[in-house]
Design a protein around this motif. Structure first.
Motif, PDB file in Angstrom:
ATOM      1  N   VAL A   1      60.488  51.245  23.764  1.00  0.00           N
ATOM      2  CA  VAL A   1      59.315  50.372  23.772  1.00  0.00           C
ATOM      3  C   VAL A   1      58.212  50.951  22.893  1.00  0.00           C
ATOM      4  CG1 VAL A   1      57.499  49.339  25.191  1.00  0.00           C
ATOM      5  CG2 VAL A   1      59.824  49.552  26.101  1.00  0.00           C
ATOM      6  N   LEU A   2      57.691  50.112  21.999  1.00  0.00           N
ATOM      7  CA  LEU A   2      56.474  50.424  21.271  1.00  0.00           C
ATOM      8  C   LEU A   2      55.389  49.537  21.866  1.00  0.00           C
ATOM      9  CD1 LEU A   2      54.967  51.892  19.033  1.00  0.00           C
ATOM     10  CD2 LEU A   2      55.685  50.097  17.441  1.00  0.00           C
ATOM     11  N   ALA A   3      54.474  50.149  22.603  1.00  0.00           N
ATOM     12  CA  ALA A   3      53.432  49.420  23.328  1.00  0.00           C
ATOM     13  C   ALA A   3      52.133  49.468  22.532  1.00  0.00           C
ATOM     14  CB  ALA A   3      53.238  50.036  24.712  1.00  0.00           C
TER      15      ALA A   3
ATOM     16  N   SER B   1      45.337  52.678  25.106  1.00  0.00           N
ATOM     17  CA  SER B   1      46.693  53.182  25.371  1.00  0.00           C
ATOM     18  C   SER B   1      46.756  54.075  26.611  1.00  0.00           C
ATOM     19  CB  SER B   1      47.217  53.954  24.154  1.00  0.00           C
ATOM     20  OG  SER B   1      46.363  55.051  23.860  1.00  0.00           O
ATOM     21  N   GLU B   2      45.613  54.406  27.198  1.00  0.00           N
ATOM     22  CA  GLU B   2      45.588  55.357  28.312  1.00  0.00           C
ATOM     23  C   GLU B   2      46.392  54.932  29.542  1.00  0.00           C
ATOM     24  OE1 GLU B   2      41.948  57.044  29.613  1.00  0.00           O
ATOM     25  OE2 GLU B   2      41.311  57.600  27.587  1.00  0.00           O
TER      26      GLU B   2
ATOM     27  N   GLN C   1      59.338  57.966  29.932  1.00  0.00           N
ATOM     28  CA  GLN C   1      60.221  58.178  28.788  1.00  0.00           C
ATOM     29  C   GLN C   1      60.564  56.821  28.162  1.00  0.00           C
ATOM     30  OE1 GLN C   1      63.772  60.277  29.810  1.00  0.00           O
ATOM     31  NE2 GLN C   1      64.276  60.823  27.713  1.00  0.00           N
ATOM     32  N   ASN C   2      60.743  56.812  26.863  1.00  0.00           N
ATOM     33  CA  ASN C   2      61.109  55.618  26.078  1.00  0.00           C
ATOM     34  C   ASN C   2      59.917  54.748  25.693  1.00  0.00           C
ATOM     35  OD1 ASN C   2      63.724  56.440  26.425  1.00  0.00           O
ATOM     36  ND2 ASN C   2      64.280  54.824  27.865  1.00  0.00           N
ATOM     37  N   ILE C   3      58.706  55.069  26.151  1.00  0.00           N
ATOM     38  CA  ILE C   3      57.532  54.304  25.739  1.00  0.00           C
ATOM     39  C   ILE C   3      56.705  55.117  24.746  1.00  0.00           C
ATOM     40  CG2 ILE C   3      55.336  53.267  26.419  1.00  0.00           C
ATOM     41  CD1 ILE C   3      56.479  52.515  29.058  1.00  0.00           C
ATOM     42  N   THR C   4      56.498  54.538  23.565  1.00  0.00           N
ATOM     43  CA  THR C   4      55.516  55.062  22.623  1.00  0.00           C
ATOM     44  C   THR C   4      54.331  54.116  22.654  1.00  0.00           C
ATOM     45  OG1 THR C   4      57.227  55.987  21.183  1.00  0.00           O
ATOM     46  CG2 THR C   4      55.039  55.666  20.223  1.00  0.00           C
ATOM     47  N   SER C   5      53.183  54.622  23.046  1.00  0.00           N
ATOM     48  CA  SER C   5      51.997  53.788  23.196  1.00  0.00           C
ATOM     49  C   SER C   5      51.006  54.099  22.081  1.00  0.00           C
ATOM     50  CB  SER C   5      51.359  54.031  24.567  1.00  0.00           C
ATOM     51  OG  SER C   5      50.336  53.113  24.810  1.00  0.00           O
ATOM     52  N   LEU C   6      50.713  53.093  21.257  1.00  0.00           N
ATOM     53  CA  LEU C   6      49.766  53.268  20.158  1.00  0.00           C
ATOM     54  C   LEU C   6      48.479  52.520  20.461  1.00  0.00           C
ATOM     55  CD1 LEU C   6      51.911  52.837  16.895  1.00  0.00           C
ATOM     56  CD2 LEU C   6      51.232  54.956  18.030  1.00  0.00           C
ATOM     57  N   SER C   7      47.358  53.196  20.231  1.00  0.00           N
ATOM     58  CA  SER C   7      46.063  52.538  20.375  1.00  0.00           C
ATOM     59  C   SER C   7      45.727  51.848  19.058  1.00  0.00           C
ATOM     60  CB  SER C   7      44.987  53.573  20.726  1.00  0.00           C
ATOM     61  OG  SER C   7      43.728  52.957  20.811  1.00  0.00           O
ATOM     62  N   VAL C   8      45.786  50.522  19.057  1.00  0.00           N
ATOM     63  CA  VAL C   8      45.572  49.767  17.815  1.00  0.00           C
ATOM     64  C   VAL C   8      44.729  48.532  18.077  1.00  0.00           C
ATOM     65  CG1 VAL C   8      47.721  50.522  16.724  1.00  0.00           C
ATOM     66  CG2 VAL C   8      47.710  48.440  18.085  1.00  0.00           C
ATOM     67  N   ASP C   9      43.943  48.190  17.068  1.00  0.00           N
ATOM     68  CA  ASP C   9      43.272  46.897  17.011  1.00  0.00           C
ATOM     69  C   ASP C   9      44.104  46.052  16.064  1.00  0.00           C
ATOM     70  OD1 ASP C   9      41.750  44.681  16.439  1.00  0.00           O
ATOM     71  OD2 ASP C   9      39.897  45.795  16.027  1.00  0.00           O
ATOM     72  N   LEU C  10      44.796  45.072  16.599  1.00  0.00           N
ATOM     73  CA  LEU C  10      45.756  44.308  15.797  1.00  0.00           C
ATOM     74  C   LEU C  10      45.098  43.498  14.683  1.00  0.00           C
ATOM     75  CD1 LEU C  10      48.145  43.091  18.637  1.00  0.00           C
ATOM     76  CD2 LEU C  10      48.610  44.829  16.912  1.00  0.00           C
ATOM     77  N   SER C  11      43.786  43.329  14.749  1.00  0.00           N
ATOM     78  CA  SER C  11      43.097  42.604  13.687  1.00  0.00           C
ATOM     79  C   SER C  11      42.631  43.547  12.580  1.00  0.00           C
ATOM     80  CB  SER C  11      41.902  41.830  14.251  1.00  0.00           C
ATOM     81  OG  SER C  11      40.963  42.707  14.835  1.00  0.00           O
ATOM     82  N   ASN C  12      42.956  44.845  12.737  1.00  0.00           N
ATOM     83  CA  ASN C  12      42.549  45.851  11.760  1.00  0.00           C
ATOM     84  C   ASN C  12      43.743  46.235  10.881  1.00  0.00           C
ATOM     85  OD1 ASN C  12      42.212  48.681  10.754  1.00  0.00           O
ATOM     86  ND2 ASN C  12      40.205  48.475  11.715  1.00  0.00           N
ATOM     87  N   GLU C  13      43.576  46.087   9.575  1.00  0.00           N
ATOM     88  CA  GLU C  13      44.693  46.299   8.648  1.00  0.00           C
ATOM     89  C   GLU C  13      45.226  47.730   8.695  1.00  0.00           C
ATOM     90  OE1 GLU C  13      45.322  45.857   3.880  1.00  0.00           O
ATOM     91  OE2 GLU C  13      44.156  44.279   4.863  1.00  0.00           O
TER      92      GLU C  13
ATOM     93  N   LYS D   1      49.721  51.653  10.907  1.00  0.00           N
ATOM     94  CA  LYS D   1      50.265  52.666  11.811  1.00  0.00           C
ATOM     95  C   LYS D   1      51.526  52.140  12.507  1.00  0.00           C
ATOM     96  CE  LYS D   1      46.596  53.495  14.375  1.00  0.00           C
ATOM     97  NZ  LYS D   1      45.686  54.087  15.389  1.00  0.00           N
ATOM     98  N   VAL D   2      51.478  50.863  12.873  1.00  0.00           N
ATOM     99  CA  VAL D   2      52.614  50.240  13.556  1.00  0.00           C
ATOM    100  C   VAL D   2      53.823  50.182  12.623  1.00  0.00           C
ATOM    101  CG1 VAL D   2      53.456  48.148  14.666  1.00  0.00           C
ATOM    102  CG2 VAL D   2      51.091  48.884  15.032  1.00  0.00           C
ATOM    103  N   ILE D   3      53.588  49.692  11.420  1.00  0.00           N
ATOM    104  CA  ILE D   3      54.684  49.537  10.459  1.00  0.00           C
ATOM    105  C   ILE D   3      55.248  50.898  10.054  1.00  0.00           C
ATOM    106  CG2 ILE D   3      55.339  48.590   8.209  1.00  0.00           C
ATOM    107  CD1 ILE D   3      54.619  46.557  10.511  1.00  0.00           C
ATOM    108  N   ASP D   4      54.373  51.882   9.893  1.00  0.00           N
ATOM    109  CA  ASP D   4      54.843  53.236   9.544  1.00  0.00           C
ATOM    110  C   ASP D   4      55.735  53.805  10.644  1.00  0.00           C
ATOM    111  OD1 ASP D   4      53.502  53.167   7.164  1.00  0.00           O
ATOM    112  OD2 ASP D   4      51.820  54.422   7.819  1.00  0.00           O
ATOM    113  N   PHE D   5      55.360  53.555  11.909  1.00  0.00           N
ATOM    114  CA  PHE D   5      56.190  54.039  13.020  1.00  0.00           C
ATOM    115  C   PHE D   5      57.577  53.393  12.985  1.00  0.00           C
ATOM    116  CE2 PHE D   5      58.087  53.488  17.172  1.00  0.00           C
ATOM    117  CZ  PHE D   5      58.046  54.775  17.704  1.00  0.00           C
ATOM    118  N   ILE D   6      57.616  52.073  12.799  1.00  0.00           N
ATOM    119  CA  ILE D   6      58.900  51.364  12.779  1.00  0.00           C
ATOM    120  C   ILE D   6      59.771  51.870  11.633  1.00  0.00           C
ATOM    121  CG2 ILE D   6      60.031  49.117  12.543  1.00  0.00           C
ATOM    122  CD1 ILE D   6      57.391  47.893  13.642  1.00  0.00           C
TER     123      ILE D   6
END
Length: 226
Positions: free
Chosen positions: A28-30, A35-36, A44-56, A61-66
Motif C-alpha cells: 500500500v502506498l498511502a 501521514s502521522e 508492515q506493507n504500508i508506505t505513507s507519504l505526506s503529500v498535497d495532491l494539488s502540488n506538482e 514524490k509519488v511518481i518517483d516512489f512508484i
C-alpha cells in the motif's frame, strides 16, 4: 500481492482501507497531507507519504516512489475529498476552486501521471457521492461538493472508453451516508447506518474484483437518504 495506491488515508474510509489491504498482504502506498495516523500504527506493507495532491512537486514524490520501487500499479483508489458546506449565495469562486482542486483536478492529474504504470487488469476506482448522481436527492449547502463529485463520474466514463483497448478498468463508487468526519461536516448530528470500517470492506472487495464485471460504471452504494 497487489500494488495499491490509496488517497485520503489520514482518517475515515481511507484510513481503514489502507490497513485492510496491508493486513491482507498487499503493498500500500498511502497518500494524504497528514501521514502521522498511519505511520503511528507501524503496519508492515504500508508506505505513507505526506503529500498535497494539488502540488506538482509532491506528485513527483509519488511518481518517483512508484518508478523506483514498484514499476507497476494494480489498483488506484481516488478516495481523497474536500467538502465545504455553505449556502450557495455565500459560496465564493475560491470555495469552488478549493473543492474542485482536491476532488477533480488533483484526482485527474494523479491518475494521468500513473497511467504509464497501469497495465492490463489494473483497476482505477474513484470514490464519488450519491449527491453527484443525476436524479438523486440533493441537499442545500453542498453545491460545490456535489457538483465536483458529479464531474468525476463523467470523467470515469470517459477514461474507461479511452483506455479500454489497454484493458485498464475505471469505475466509480457513488457512496451514500457513511459515519465519517466528512459526513458530520455535511450533516451535523446525522447518524449513518454504515461505519467507515464496513464501507472499507466493501470497497476492498470491489477494488480487487469489480473490474471483472464492470468498466466505466457508476455503482450507487447507498441504502439511505442522505
Amino acid at each position: 500481492m497487489k500494488n495499491v495506491i490509496i488517497t485520503g488515508t489520514s482518517r475515515g474510509i481511507g484510513f481503514e482501507l489502507a490497513q485492510l489491504f496491508a493486513k491482507n498482504n498487499h503493498n500500500v502506498l498511502a497518500l494524504s497531507r497528514n501521514s502521522e495516523p498511519l505511520n503511528n500504527l507501524n503496519i508492515q506493507n504500508i508506505t505513507s507519504l505526506s503529500v498535497d495532491l494539488s502540488n506538482e512537486s509532491d506528485l513527483k514524490k509519488v511518481i518517483d516512489f512508484i518508478a523506483s520501487h514498484w514499476k507497476k500499479v494494480d489498483i488506484l483508489i481516488n478516495n481523497a475529498g474536500k467538502l465545504i458546506n455553505k449556502p450557495f449565495e455565500n459560496l465564493t469562486s475560491t470555495d469552488f476552486l478549493e473543492v474542485y482542486k482536491v476532488n477533480v483536478f488533483a484526482m485527474a492529474e494523479l491518475t494521468r501521471q500513473i497511467i504509464p504504470f497501469l497495465f492490463k487488469g489494473s483497476h482505477v476506482v474513484t470514490i464519488s457521492s450519491i449527491g453527484g448522481v443525476q436524479g438523486s436527492m440533493k441537499f442545500p449547502g453542498l453545491a460545490a461538493y456535489s457538483s465536483s463529485k458529479g464531474a468525476v463520474l463523467t470523467l470515469t466514463e470517459l477514461l474507461a472508453e479511452e483506455y479500454k483497448e489497454q484493458q485498464i478498468s475505471f469505475n466509480a463508487l457513488a457512496l451514500g451516508a457513511v459515519q465519517t468526519e466528512m459526513l458530520e461536516e455535511a450533516f451535523p448530528g446525522y447518524k449513518a447506518p454504515v461505519s467507515a470500517k464496513e464501507m472499507a470492506s466493501y470497497m476492498y472487495n470491489f477494488a480487487l474484483t469489480g473490474n471483472q464485471f464492470f468498466n466505466g460504471k457508476i455503482i450507487q452504494v447507498s441504502s439511505t437518504t442522505p
